[in-house]
Design an enzyme around this catalytic site. Sequence first.
Site, PDB file in Angstrom:
ATOM      1  N   GLY A  46     -65.891 -90.052 -64.355  1.00 32.45           N
ATOM      2  CA  GLY A  46     -64.699 -89.347 -64.826  1.00 32.45           C
ATOM      3  C   GLY A  46     -64.770 -89.166 -66.330  1.00 32.45           C
ATOM      4  N   GLN A  51     -61.058 -88.338 -74.623  1.00 34.26           N
ATOM      5  CA  GLN A  51     -62.370 -88.875 -75.010  1.00 34.26           C
ATOM      6  C   GLN A  51     -63.226 -87.862 -75.768  1.00 34.26           C
ATOM      7  OE1 GLN A  51     -62.997 -90.333 -70.796  1.00 34.26           O
ATOM      8  NE2 GLN A  51     -64.151 -91.884 -71.914  1.00 34.26           N
ATOM      9  N   LEU A  93     -67.107 -94.640 -70.757  1.00 36.61           N
ATOM     10  CA  LEU A  93     -68.081 -93.934 -71.596  1.00 36.61           C
ATOM     11  C   LEU A  93     -67.750 -94.094 -73.080  1.00 36.61           C
ATOM     12  CD1 LEU A  93     -68.469 -90.673 -69.470  1.00 36.61           C
ATOM     13  CD2 LEU A  93     -70.114 -92.566 -69.646  1.00 36.61           C
ATOM     14  N   HIS A 134     -57.677 -95.003 -64.525  1.00 37.54           N
ATOM     15  CA  HIS A 134     -58.416 -95.191 -65.783  1.00 37.54           C
ATOM     16  C   HIS A 134     -58.296 -93.931 -66.657  1.00 37.54           C
ATOM     17  CE1 HIS A 134     -62.189 -96.608 -67.991  1.00 37.54           C
ATOM     18  NE2 HIS A 134     -62.154 -95.323 -68.312  1.00 37.54           N
TER      19      HIS A 134
HETATM   20  O1  GNR Z   1     -68.072 -93.702 -65.519  1.00 38.26           O
HETATM   21  C1  GNR Z   1     -67.103 -94.447 -65.399  1.00 38.26           C
HETATM   22  N1  GNR Z   1     -67.146 -95.440 -64.475  1.00 38.26           N
HETATM   23  C2  GNR Z   1     -66.055 -96.224 -64.141  1.00 38.26           C
HETATM   24  C3  GNR Z   1     -66.290 -97.367 -63.398  1.00 38.26           C
HETATM   25  C4  GNR Z   1     -65.252 -98.181 -63.021  1.00 38.26           C
HETATM   26  C5  GNR Z   1     -63.964 -97.850 -63.371  1.00 38.26           C
HETATM   27  C6  GNR Z   1     -63.714 -96.717 -64.131  1.00 38.26           C
HETATM   28  C7  GNR Z   1     -64.752 -95.900 -64.515  1.00 38.26           C
HETATM   29  S1  GNR Z   1     -64.433 -94.466 -65.436  1.00 38.26           S
HETATM   30  C8  GNR Z   1     -65.944 -94.286 -66.297  1.00 38.26           C
HETATM   31  C9  GNR Z   1     -65.986 -92.990 -67.078  1.00 38.26           C
HETATM   32  C10 GNR Z   1     -64.946 -93.018 -68.162  1.00 38.26           C
HETATM   33  O2  GNR Z   1     -65.026 -93.667 -69.161  1.00 38.26           O
HETATM   34  N2  GNR Z   1     -63.876 -92.320 -67.952  1.00 38.26           N
HETATM   35  O3  GNR Z   1     -62.882 -92.318 -68.834  1.00 38.26           O
HETATM   36 NI    NI Z   2     -63.010 -94.203 -69.862  1.00 37.84          NI
END
Ligand code: GNR
Ligand code: NI
Length: 172
Positions: A46, A51, A93, A134
């Site tokens: 995601g 971001q 990320l 998230h």
């Molecule tokens: O890539 C992502 N993996 C993830 C793994 C567990 C819980 C949430 C995430 S979101 C993250 C990508 C990201 O930072 N999205 O904002």
């Molecule tokens: Ni994130």
Amino acid sequence: MSLLNILTYPDPRLNKVAKPVAAIDARIQQLAADMLETMYEAKGVGLAATQVDVHERLLVMDTSEERDQPLVVINPRVVWTSDDVVLGDEGCLSVPGFSGDVERFAEIHIECENANGDTYKIEATELQAVCIQHEMDHLIGKVYVEYLSPLKRGRIKTKLIKEAKEAQKSES
Ligand code: GNR
Ligand code: NI
């Protein structure tokens, strides 16, 4: 199509609160496409507009195994959450190299618009449910590390600041 720069914690711009997307126009469609490209390139499930330093309520996501089910989520509204919660190890990320346990609703239903402006509903479970929560946190300026203990958050912050300084040095 172009790759966008992803902000790194503790950048204060990650704490900005996004405003609703006012019109789903060519600019928003281009942003959504660029965010999807950036998310796939970074191997994330995601990415929230916050971001990439755009403070509007837009996120992209793909929690499919094959990574062939891109979703564009504009102006999400939570319509239902489960009573059940789950504890899961989350990464971000914007917080490279770290992860930590966060409690989330096990299931969540949202209503939102896609890149064409059509309204649709997502009934999310498992990783997709966690991911939506998230990403929606990012849109209110919240990074998952805020749920961790002050000690763990402090260690993450110190290490990422140090890494950012070292990256800056090797540039000049
Ligand atoms: O890539 C992502 N993996 C993830 C793994 C567990 C819980 C949430 C995430 S979101 C993250 C990508 C990201 O930072 N999205 O904002
Ligand atoms: Ni994130």
